[in-house]
Design a protein around this motif. Structure first.
Motif, PDB file in Angstrom:
ATOM      1  N   PRO A 116       0.799  -1.175  -0.089  1.00  0.00           N
ATOM      2  CA  PRO A 116       0.073   0.076  -0.179  1.00  0.00           C
ATOM      3  C   PRO A 116       0.868   1.154   0.082  1.00  0.00           C
ATOM      4  O   PRO A 116       0.648   2.041  -0.881  1.00  0.00           O
ATOM      5  CB  PRO A 116      -0.791   0.074   1.227  1.00  0.00           C
ATOM      6  CG  PRO A 116      -1.023  -1.515   1.374  1.00  0.00           C
ATOM      7  CD  PRO A 116       0.359  -2.189   1.022  1.00  0.00           C
ATOM      8  N   PRO A 117       1.930   1.353   0.749  1.00  0.00           N
ATOM      9  CA  PRO A 117       2.562   2.748   0.668  1.00  0.00           C
ATOM     10  C   PRO A 117       3.321   2.914  -0.579  1.00  0.00           C
ATOM     11  O   PRO A 117       3.420   4.008  -0.794  1.00  0.00           O
ATOM     12  CB  PRO A 117       3.677   2.569   1.875  1.00  0.00           C
ATOM     13  CG  PRO A 117       3.665   1.232   2.548  1.00  0.00           C
ATOM     14  CD  PRO A 117       2.145   0.806   2.139  1.00  0.00           C
ATOM     15  N   ILE A 118       3.802   1.794  -1.004  1.00  0.00           N
ATOM     16  CA  ILE A 118       4.665   1.839  -2.284  1.00  0.00           C
ATOM     17  C   ILE A 118       3.480   2.373  -3.308  1.00  0.00           C
ATOM     18  O   ILE A 118       3.806   3.062  -4.475  1.00  0.00           O
ATOM     19  CB  ILE A 118       5.190   0.466  -2.842  1.00  0.00           C
ATOM     20  CG1 ILE A 118       6.339   0.250  -1.946  1.00  0.00           C
ATOM     21  CG2 ILE A 118       5.661   0.416  -4.162  1.00  0.00           C
ATOM     22  CD1 ILE A 118       6.902  -1.235  -1.921  1.00  0.00           C
ATOM     23  N   TYR A 119       2.492   1.736  -3.320  1.00  0.00           N
ATOM     24  CA  TYR A 119       1.289   1.921  -4.358  1.00  0.00           C
ATOM     25  C   TYR A 119       0.907   3.731  -4.186  1.00  0.00           C
ATOM     26  O   TYR A 119       0.697   4.120  -5.094  1.00  0.00           O
ATOM     27  CB  TYR A 119      -0.195   1.225  -4.141  1.00  0.00           C
ATOM     28  CG  TYR A 119      -1.298   1.921  -4.945  1.00  0.00           C
ATOM     29  CD1 TYR A 119      -1.443   1.749  -6.143  1.00  0.00           C
ATOM     30  CD2 TYR A 119      -2.116   2.616  -4.098  1.00  0.00           C
ATOM     31  CE1 TYR A 119      -2.624   2.302  -6.804  1.00  0.00           C
ATOM     32  CE2 TYR A 119      -3.268   3.286  -4.703  1.00  0.00           C
ATOM     33  CZ  TYR A 119      -3.570   2.877  -6.198  1.00  0.00           C
ATOM     34  OH  TYR A 119      -4.480   3.568  -6.747  1.00  0.00           O
ATOM     35  N   TYR A 120       0.790   4.287  -2.921  1.00  0.00           N
ATOM     36  CA  TYR A 120       0.661   5.480  -2.678  1.00  0.00           C
ATOM     37  C   TYR A 120       1.490   6.540  -3.248  1.00  0.00           C
ATOM     38  O   TYR A 120       1.401   7.519  -3.537  1.00  0.00           O
ATOM     39  CB  TYR A 120       0.264   5.955  -1.147  1.00  0.00           C
ATOM     40  CG  TYR A 120      -0.704   5.062  -0.455  1.00  0.00           C
ATOM     41  CD1 TYR A 120      -1.992   4.868  -1.032  1.00  0.00           C
ATOM     42  CD2 TYR A 120      -0.682   4.556   0.712  1.00  0.00           C
ATOM     43  CE1 TYR A 120      -3.216   4.179  -0.732  1.00  0.00           C
ATOM     44  CE2 TYR A 120      -1.696   3.870   1.453  1.00  0.00           C
ATOM     45  CZ  TYR A 120      -2.910   3.894   0.659  1.00  0.00           C
ATOM     46  OH  TYR A 120      -3.916   3.009   1.273  1.00  0.00           O
ATOM     47  N   ASP A 121       2.841   6.163  -3.256  1.00  0.00           N
ATOM     48  CA  ASP A 121       3.895   6.741  -3.656  1.00  0.00           C
ATOM     49  C   ASP A 121       3.634   6.777  -5.300  1.00  0.00           C
ATOM     50  O   ASP A 121       3.737   7.960  -5.949  1.00  0.00           O
ATOM     51  CB  ASP A 121       5.229   5.894  -3.455  1.00  0.00           C
ATOM     52  CG  ASP A 121       6.179   6.853  -2.507  1.00  0.00           C
ATOM     53  OD1 ASP A 121       5.938   8.211  -2.441  1.00  0.00           O
ATOM     54  OD2 ASP A 121       6.813   6.341  -1.845  1.00  0.00           O
ATOM     55  N   LEU A 122       3.218   5.671  -6.078  1.00  0.00           N
ATOM     56  CA  LEU A 122       3.268   5.699  -7.430  1.00  0.00           C
ATOM     57  C   LEU A 122       2.026   6.378  -7.576  1.00  0.00           C
ATOM     58  O   LEU A 122       2.241   6.975  -8.997  1.00  0.00           O
ATOM     59  CB  LEU A 122       3.160   4.292  -7.922  1.00  0.00           C
ATOM     60  CG  LEU A 122       4.585   3.293  -7.628  1.00  0.00           C
ATOM     61  CD1 LEU A 122       4.152   1.797  -8.030  1.00  0.00           C
ATOM     62  CD2 LEU A 122       5.728   3.780  -8.369  1.00  0.00           C
ATOM     63  N   ALA A 123       1.042   6.306  -7.322  1.00  0.00           N
ATOM     64  CA  ALA A 123      -0.395   6.950  -7.681  1.00  0.00           C
ATOM     65  C   ALA A 123      -0.408   8.561  -7.283  1.00  0.00           C
ATOM     66  O   ALA A 123      -1.258   8.967  -7.532  1.00  0.00           O
ATOM     67  CB  ALA A 123      -1.485   6.102  -7.257  1.00  0.00           C
ATOM     68  N   ASN A 124       0.731   8.825  -6.392  1.00  0.00           N
ATOM     69  CA  ASN A 124       0.448  10.111  -5.714  1.00  0.00           C
ATOM     70  C   ASN A 124      -0.545  10.420  -4.828  1.00  0.00           C
ATOM     71  O   ASN A 124      -1.282  11.283  -5.184  1.00  0.00           O
ATOM     72  CB  ASN A 124       0.830  11.309  -6.763  1.00  0.00           C
ATOM     73  CG  ASN A 124       1.271  12.617  -6.187  1.00  0.00           C
ATOM     74  OD1 ASN A 124       1.923  12.736  -5.185  1.00  0.00           O
ATOM     75  ND2 ASN A 124       0.825  13.646  -6.919  1.00  0.00           N
ATOM     76  N   VAL A 125      -1.224   9.594  -4.094  1.00  0.00           N
ATOM     77  CA  VAL A 125      -2.180   9.707  -3.306  1.00  0.00           C
ATOM     78  C   VAL A 125      -2.009  10.631  -2.165  1.00  0.00           C
ATOM     79  O   VAL A 125      -0.938  10.272  -1.450  1.00  0.00           O
ATOM     80  CB  VAL A 125      -2.617   8.347  -2.598  1.00  0.00           C
ATOM     81  CG1 VAL A 125      -3.898   8.497  -1.725  1.00  0.00           C
ATOM     82  CG2 VAL A 125      -3.250   7.284  -3.716  1.00  0.00           C
ATOM     83  N   GLN A 126      -2.890  11.430  -1.866  1.00  0.00           N
ATOM     84  CA  GLN A 126      -2.683  12.499  -0.814  1.00  0.00           C
ATOM     85  C   GLN A 126      -2.995  11.914   0.438  1.00  0.00           C
ATOM     86  O   GLN A 126      -3.928  10.991   0.539  1.00  0.00           O
ATOM     87  CB  GLN A 126      -3.308  13.644  -1.115  1.00  0.00           C
ATOM     88  CG  GLN A 126      -2.953  14.375  -2.399  1.00  0.00           C
ATOM     89  CD  GLN A 126      -1.266  14.558  -2.442  1.00  0.00           C
ATOM     90  OE1 GLN A 126      -0.801  15.114  -1.727  1.00  0.00           O
ATOM     91  NE2 GLN A 126      -0.495  14.379  -3.513  1.00  0.00           N
ATOM     92  N   ASP A 127      -2.677  12.453   1.670  1.00  0.00           N
ATOM     93  CA  ASP A 127      -2.997  12.164   3.054  1.00  0.00           C
ATOM     94  C   ASP A 127      -2.859  10.821   3.417  1.00  0.00           C
ATOM     95  O   ASP A 127      -3.707  10.236   4.184  1.00  0.00           O
ATOM     96  CB  ASP A 127      -4.449  12.709   3.262  1.00  0.00           C
ATOM     97  CG  ASP A 127      -4.666  14.228   2.854  1.00  0.00           C
ATOM     98  OD1 ASP A 127      -3.798  14.734   3.465  1.00  0.00           O
ATOM     99  OD2 ASP A 127      -5.725  14.669   2.250  1.00  0.00           O
ATOM    100  N   LYS A 128      -1.959   9.966   2.768  1.00  0.00           N
ATOM    101  CA  LYS A 128      -1.627   8.877   3.190  1.00  0.00           C
ATOM    102  C   LYS A 128      -0.205   8.660   3.263  1.00  0.00           C
ATOM    103  O   LYS A 128       0.720   9.264   3.111  1.00  0.00           O
ATOM    104  CB  LYS A 128      -2.059   7.745   2.059  1.00  0.00           C
ATOM    105  CG  LYS A 128      -3.523   7.618   2.018  1.00  0.00           C
ATOM    106  CD  LYS A 128      -4.318   6.731   2.912  1.00  0.00           C
ATOM    107  CE  LYS A 128      -5.530   6.227   2.643  1.00  0.00           C
ATOM    108  NZ  LYS A 128      -6.154   5.607   3.712  1.00  0.00           N
TER     109      LYS A 128
END
Length: 360
Positions: A116-128
């Motif tokens: 999940p944190p790797i995905y949040y980096d790749l997808a540029n998800v905010q507030d995660k």
């Protein structure tokens, strides 16, 4: 204090998860698919909406108002997790609770905590919390060290399993695990561990529903400055529909193939006891995620919550493994190896908890 409470809740969840399979061992005269589905109906269909109803006002409206994407991906990851859950039951049959949980949950820990944190980096998800956040901060580095320690501990537990395989004759191994099969069990547990991480992805996918539940609770409790303990309960209703779908279909296939539909009404078996033990197993299984959600709400970090949850399950399952005689007859070296793995996992729990306390 919040971090300590979070760890405590994860401990209770670990006890529930690491113990849930024990009642199944008391079921008499039923095929595996029969008792797995009977218990699963409590885990995936009956208890989740009851828990949501008891803790989240108008949870049905929250689900109905959620976007299609939220519902689809929550259900989708539930389906994949359901496949992993099916294989979990088979893994316990072939490796036993101690070795089976160590191998399976090792892969679940790694994929569930880091993806999940790797995905949040790749997808540029905010507030995660992203993987970059973990790498760039002291608290994040401490958490990553804890994750690595946990994986090392799991590897050591798996090594003890190999040593057991080499030391004990086939008859001795099957005294505690009747269908012991190392090769078949390892393949199943590895695949199950990877797919079972889908539960954590499903929680992340369904987070908008949890946020809505949290907002409603905060509006009703304006003086509170913490997250609602039970906000994840609404996610579980949808997520476990996916798990129910795959488990139900496969159990129906097996029941047809093995002609075991008659188990449910076979008066030559202790029907009432069997149903009660299945209900106990299914309810215990769900309690792990009830307390997981409570722990995650206190820690506020999906990766560390997931690794703590898995670590406690491994510790409890190994405790049951010793209690049920799965390690009887092994050498002192093998016994010391499994104990060393457990100690490493305990140390990992402490390190991850400390990293979260630094963050909070």
């Amino acid at each position: 204090m919040q971090a300590i409470l979070g760890i405590f809740y994860h401990l209770i969840g670990g006890v529930a998860s690491g113990s849930f399979y024990v009642p199944y061992k008391k079921v008499k005269g039923w095929s595996w698919e029969t008792y797995w589905l009977a218990g699963g109906l409590f885990s995936w269909l009956i208890i989740p909406p009851i828990a949501a109803w008891a803790t989240i006002p108008d949870f049905v409206a929250i689900i109905c108002q959620a976007s299609f994407d939220t519902l689809f991906w929550t259900f989708f990851w539930g389906v994949l997790w359901g496949i992993g859950g099916l294989m979990y039951g088979l893994g316990m049959r072939y490796l036993g609770m101690s070795l089976g949980n160590s191998v399976l949950l090792g892969f679940t820990s790694a994929f569930g905590a880091l993806a999940p944190p790797i995905y949040y980096d790749l997808a540029n998800v905010q507030d995660k919390v992203t993987f970059s956040d973990l790498l760039a901060s002291t608290w994040g580095n401490v958490i990553l060290v804890g994750v690595v320690l946990c994986l090392i501990g799991i590897y050591v537990c798996g090594k003890a399993g190999y040593q057991k395989e080499e030391e004990l004759p086939e008859e001795k191994k099957q005294e505690s695990v009747k269908e012991f099969n190392l090769k078949k069990g390892l393949v199943i547990c590895i695949l199950s561990g990877i797919l079972s991480a889908g539960f954590n992805y499903g929680i992340e996918a369904g987070y908008p529903m949890a946020e809505r539940a949290n907002d409603i609770w905060k509006a009703a409790n304006p003086d509170e400055n913490i997250n609602y303990l039970f906000k994840n309960n609404v996610i579980y209703v949808v997520l476990l529909w996916g798990g129910l779908a795959t488990n139900f279909i496969w159990c129906m296939v097996l029941s047809t193939r093995n002609k075991s539909f008659g188990d449910y009404s076979n008066t030559n078996t202790p029907l009432l006891k069997n149903y009660l033990f299945c209900a106990l197993a299914g309810t215990s299984w769900f309690l792990q995620y009830l307390f997981y959600g409570m722990g995650e709400s206190k820690l506020g970090n999906g990766s560390s919550s997931w690794i703590l949850h898995m670590a406690f399950i491994i510790l409890v399952a190994n405790g049951w493994g010793f209690a049920l005689g799965e390690w009887s007859g092994v050498s002192r070296k093998t016994r010391n190896t499994i104990i060393a793995g457990i100690i490493l996992i305990i140390l990992a729990v402490v390190v991850v908890g400390y990293g979260n306390s630094l963050h909070n």
